[in-house]
Design an enzyme around this catalytic site. Structure first.
Site, PDB file in Angstrom:
ATOM      1  N   THR A 133       0.822  -1.206   0.000  1.00 55.61           N
ATOM      2  CA  THR A 133       0.000   0.000   0.000  1.00 55.61           C
ATOM      3  C   THR A 133       0.861   1.262   0.000  1.00 55.61           C
ATOM      4  O   THR A 133       2.007   1.240   0.461  1.00 55.61           O
ATOM      5  CB  THR A 133      -0.882  -0.009   1.274  1.00 55.61           C
ATOM      6  OG1 THR A 133      -1.444   1.268   1.473  1.00 55.61           O
ATOM      7  CG2 THR A 133      -0.076  -0.370   2.529  1.00 55.61           C
ATOM      8  N   ASP A 134       0.268   2.366  -0.451  1.00 56.16           N
ATOM      9  CA  ASP A 134       0.981   3.649  -0.375  1.00 56.16           C
ATOM     10  C   ASP A 134       1.032   4.169   1.064  1.00 56.16           C
ATOM     11  O   ASP A 134       1.772   5.113   1.352  1.00 56.16           O
ATOM     12  CB  ASP A 134       0.336   4.695  -1.295  1.00 56.16           C
ATOM     13  CG  ASP A 134      -1.101   5.028  -0.937  1.00 56.16           C
ATOM     14  OD1 ASP A 134      -1.681   4.367  -0.048  1.00 56.16           O
ATOM     15  OD2 ASP A 134      -1.659   5.966  -1.546  1.00 56.16           O
ATOM     16  N   GLU A 135       0.252   3.552   1.957  1.00 53.06           N
ATOM     17  CA  GLU A 135       0.221   4.039   3.346  1.00 53.06           C
ATOM     18  C   GLU A 135       1.577   3.865   4.039  1.00 53.06           C
ATOM     19  O   GLU A 135       1.829   4.492   5.065  1.00 53.06           O
ATOM     20  CB  GLU A 135      -0.897   3.358   4.132  1.00 53.06           C
ATOM     21  CG  GLU A 135      -2.251   3.637   3.519  1.00 53.06           C
ATOM     22  CD  GLU A 135      -3.433   3.259   4.393  1.00 53.06           C
ATOM     23  OE1 GLU A 135      -3.297   3.254   5.616  1.00 53.06           O
ATOM     24  OE2 GLU A 135      -4.490   2.962   3.812  1.00 53.06           O
ATOM     25  N   TYR A 158      -1.527  -0.805  10.968  1.00 51.03           N
ATOM     26  CA  TYR A 158      -1.685  -1.448   9.653  1.00 51.03           C
ATOM     27  C   TYR A 158      -0.507  -1.088   8.739  1.00 51.03           C
ATOM     28  O   TYR A 158       0.173  -1.980   8.209  1.00 51.03           O
ATOM     29  CB  TYR A 158      -3.006  -1.023   9.001  1.00 51.03           C
ATOM     30  CG  TYR A 158      -3.066  -1.313   7.509  1.00 51.03           C
ATOM     31  CD1 TYR A 158      -3.049  -2.626   7.032  1.00 51.03           C
ATOM     32  CD2 TYR A 158      -3.123  -0.275   6.569  1.00 51.03           C
ATOM     33  CE1 TYR A 158      -3.086  -2.891   5.663  1.00 51.03           C
ATOM     34  CE2 TYR A 158      -3.163  -0.537   5.207  1.00 51.03           C
ATOM     35  CZ  TYR A 158      -3.138  -1.838   4.751  1.00 51.03           C
ATOM     36  OH  TYR A 158      -3.167  -2.103   3.405  1.00 51.03           O
ATOM     37  N   LYS A 162       2.527  -3.414   7.162  1.00 51.33           N
ATOM     38  CA  LYS A 162       2.775  -3.571   5.717  1.00 51.33           C
ATOM     39  C   LYS A 162       4.199  -3.127   5.374  1.00 51.33           C
ATOM     40  O   LYS A 162       4.876  -3.757   4.559  1.00 51.33           O
ATOM     41  CB  LYS A 162       1.752  -2.760   4.898  1.00 51.33           C
ATOM     42  CG  LYS A 162       0.333  -3.287   4.932  1.00 51.33           C
ATOM     43  CD  LYS A 162       0.156  -4.680   4.336  1.00 51.33           C
ATOM     44  CE  LYS A 162       0.374  -4.749   2.845  1.00 51.33           C
ATOM     45  NZ  LYS A 162       0.005  -6.092   2.304  1.00 51.33           N
TER      46      LYS A 162
HETATM   47  N1  NAD Z   1      -7.910  -1.956  -0.202  1.00 43.45           N
HETATM   48  C1  NAD Z   1      -7.027  -1.064  -0.624  1.00 43.45           C
HETATM   49  O1  NAD Z   1      -7.396   0.072  -0.919  1.00 43.45           O
HETATM   50  C2  NAD Z   1      -5.565  -1.445  -0.772  1.00 43.45           C
HETATM   51  C3  NAD Z   1      -4.715  -0.535  -1.379  1.00 43.45           C
HETATM   52  C4  NAD Z   1      -3.375  -0.899  -1.573  1.00 43.45           C
HETATM   53  C5  NAD Z   1      -2.917  -2.139  -1.174  1.00 43.45           C
HETATM   54  N2  NAD Z   1      -3.782  -3.008  -0.567  1.00 43.45           N
HETATM   55  C6  NAD Z   1      -3.246  -4.329  -0.187  1.00 43.45           C
HETATM   56  O2  NAD Z   1      -3.853  -5.265  -1.066  1.00 43.45           O
HETATM   57  C7  NAD Z   1      -4.063  -6.499  -0.396  1.00 43.45           C
HETATM   58  C8  NAD Z   1      -5.510  -6.889  -0.469  1.00 43.45           C
HETATM   59  O3  NAD Z   1      -6.310  -5.854   0.107  1.00 43.45           O
HETATM   60  P1  NAD Z   1      -7.889  -6.000   0.189  1.00 43.45           P
HETATM   61  O4  NAD Z   1      -8.454  -4.638   0.320  1.00 43.45           O
HETATM   62  O5  NAD Z   1      -8.381  -6.876  -0.904  1.00 43.45           O
HETATM   63  O6  NAD Z   1      -8.035  -6.746   1.593  1.00 43.45           O
HETATM   64  P2  NAD Z   1      -9.261  -7.569   2.179  1.00 43.45           P
HETATM   65  O7  NAD Z   1      -9.225  -7.310   3.647  1.00 43.45           O
HETATM   66  O8  NAD Z   1     -10.516  -7.279   1.423  1.00 43.45           O
HETATM   67  O9  NAD Z   1      -8.894  -9.087   1.881  1.00 43.45           O
HETATM   68  C9  NAD Z   1      -7.851  -9.768   2.541  1.00 43.45           C
HETATM   69  C10 NAD Z   1      -8.008 -11.243   2.254  1.00 43.45           C
HETATM   70  O10 NAD Z   1      -6.929 -11.926   2.906  1.00 43.45           O
HETATM   71  C11 NAD Z   1      -7.453 -13.042   3.612  1.00 43.45           C
HETATM   72  N3  NAD Z   1      -6.583 -13.288   4.772  1.00 43.45           N
HETATM   73  C12 NAD Z   1      -6.423 -12.499   5.866  1.00 43.45           C
HETATM   74  N4  NAD Z   1      -5.559 -13.065   6.716  1.00 43.45           N
HETATM   75  C13 NAD Z   1      -5.155 -14.223   6.142  1.00 43.45           C
HETATM   76  C14 NAD Z   1      -4.256 -15.256   6.533  1.00 43.45           C
HETATM   77  N5  NAD Z   1      -3.585 -15.189   7.708  1.00 43.45           N
HETATM   78  N6  NAD Z   1      -4.061 -16.303   5.708  1.00 43.45           N
HETATM   79  C15 NAD Z   1      -4.721 -16.363   4.525  1.00 43.45           C
HETATM   80  N7  NAD Z   1      -5.605 -15.439   4.119  1.00 43.45           N
HETATM   81  C16 NAD Z   1      -5.808 -14.372   4.908  1.00 43.45           C
HETATM   82  C17 NAD Z   1      -8.858 -12.637   4.027  1.00 43.45           C
HETATM   83  O11 NAD Z   1      -9.681 -13.764   4.296  1.00 43.45           O
HETATM   84  C18 NAD Z   1      -9.313 -11.842   2.810  1.00 43.45           C
HETATM   85  O12 NAD Z   1      -9.905 -12.679   1.849  1.00 43.45           O
HETATM   86  C19 NAD Z   1      -3.557  -6.291   1.040  1.00 43.45           C
HETATM   87  O13 NAD Z   1      -2.259  -6.804   1.127  1.00 43.45           O
HETATM   88  C20 NAD Z   1      -3.571  -4.786   1.210  1.00 43.45           C
HETATM   89  O14 NAD Z   1      -2.588  -4.385   2.150  1.00 43.45           O
HETATM   90  C21 NAD Z   1      -5.091  -2.684  -0.361  1.00 43.45           C
END
Ligand code: NAD
Length: 352
Positions: A133-135, A158, A162
């Site tokens: 993430t950009d965070e 969080y 990350k």
């Molecule tokens: N949502 C955003 O805006 C955003 C932006 C940039 C990066 N990201 C990154 O992208 C990735 C996905 O984000 P998202 O928004 O889809 O998250 P989300 O919370 O919607 O989904 C996370 C998924 O990971 C699974 N999970 C959690 N812990 C687990 C574990 N210990 N073992 C196996 N599976 C596990 C959950 O069941 C879920 O399906 C993350 O790494 C997040 O940091 C998200």
């Protein structure tokens, strides 16, 4: 192409799985622990396809990860599994350290064990994409953009977890030669987004005529990217990105939170007129502790070097998103019943 996706039942992971299975025709193994954020209903369009498999497992379970990777024999691993909600990290950091840091370490080790035994051709073609993430870059003032050279400066449990996992992934590339690439993306929005996050929460509360909570004065700025644009970016970065490099992903669509909420109200008023304009439901609530003021991404490295471009801007993407929620009540209604939409991440509640 054989691809393992971790966290593929989540918001972005499911968009990526749909892209890889349906548009690219790759063989995909989705590994997900199905936490509160994981939802198999988000995968209904790939369920039953011959090139899609699901494994219910936790990335912290080293034996399960080694078994899955050795059995499936992937060309790529795309690692998205994480605890992802900043508010939850404020009152429950332990799960974030466990999954995001320890889980990533486990996966890197399991991947390294598998990769080190591959024959020369498959070994040099193998890729591990760590999705972040950009965070991790902290907060910007009124001007400037995050580039890949911006120093890490995370503010929340969080983003700190990350940032830690990004450092592990990069160290595994530098120390062991594991073919790692990292992506750092801005805020995503779009279909299948769990209704605790700003955009889906606003859409569903506004539709129900309920209050629309806005943290602080709503002045915090985020750079919004439509989730399918992110999924395409991840596919391009793992295929063509240089090893040991980071690529920022962002849509050049900065909006203040209050503007996002008001725009959703306008779109809904247009699509489903109500008795009174929905912006009257806006309610300003206590700000998030450590709330970063502004995020904005410079995605030019990804655009120039790898030829990626966002297809949606905020106006087109938000209309698509609102329409999707209007047409897919079957997906979100069960989540609204189990998740009451209560406020998370306030310190006085954490101490109580
Ligand atoms: N949502 C955003 O805006 C955003 C932006 C940039 C990066 N990201 C990154 O992208 C990735 C996905 O984000 P998202 O928004 O889809 O998250 P989300 O919370 O919607 O989904 C996370 C998924 O990971 C699974 N999970 C959690 N812990 C687990 C574990 N210990 N073992 C196996 N599976 C596990 C959950 O069941 C879920 O399906 C993350 O790494 C997040 O940091 C998200």
């Amino acid at each position: 192409m054989r691809v393992i996706v971790t966290g593929g039942a989540g918001f972005i992971g499911s968009a990526l799985v749909r892209h890889l299975v349906l548009e690219k025709g790759y063989e995909v193994l989705n590994i997900d622990a199905l936490t509160y954020a994981g939802n198999e209903a988000s995968l209904h369009s790939v369920d039953g396809k011959r090139n899609y498999r699901f494994l219910h497992a936790n990335i912290c379970d080293r034996g399960a990860m080694e078994g899955a990777i050795n059995d499936f024999a992937p060309d790529w691993i795309m690692h998205l599994a994480a605890e992802s909600h900043v508010d939850r990290s404020i009152t429950g950091a332990a799960e974030f350290i466990q999954t995001n840091v320890v889980g990533t370490f486990n996966l890197l080790e399991a991947a390294r064990g598998y990769w080190s035994k591959l024959g020369a051709d498959r070994r040099s073609a193998f890729r591990f994409l760590h999705v972040s993430t950009d965070e991790v870059y902290g907060s910007l003032g009124e001007d400037g953009l995050f580039t890949e050279e911006t120093a890490y400066d995370p503010s929340s449990p969080y983003s700190a977890s990350k940032a830690s996992s990004d450092h592990l992934a990069m160290a595994w590339q530098r120390t062991y030669g594991l073919p790692v690439v990292i992506s750092n993306c801005s805020n995503n929005y779009g279909p299948y987004h769990f209704p605790e996050k700003l955009i889906p929460l606003t859409i569903l509360n506004a539709l129900a005529g309920e209050q629309l909570p806005v943290y602080g004065k709503g002045e915090n700025v985020r750079d919004w990217l439509y989730v399918e644009d992110h999924a395409r970016a991840l596919d391009i970065i793992i295929e063509r990105g240089r090893l040991g490099q980071t690529y920022n992903v962002g849509g050049r669509n900065e909006r203040r939170n209050i503007e996002v909420v008001k725009r959703i109200c306008e779109v809904l008023d247009d699509f489903v007129p109500a008795n009174r304009p929905r912006h009257e439901l806006i309610s300003y609530v206590t700000d998030r502790p450590g709330h970063d003021a502004r995020y904005a991404i410079d995605a030019s490295k990804l655009e120039i070097e790898l030829g990626w471009r966002a297809r949606e801007n905020f106006d087109t993407g938000i209309e698509k998103t609102v329409r999707w929620y209007l047409e897919n009540e079957w997906w979100w209604q069960p989540l609204r019943e189990t998740y009451a939409g209560h406020r998370l991440g306030l310190l006085d509640k954490a101490r109580a």
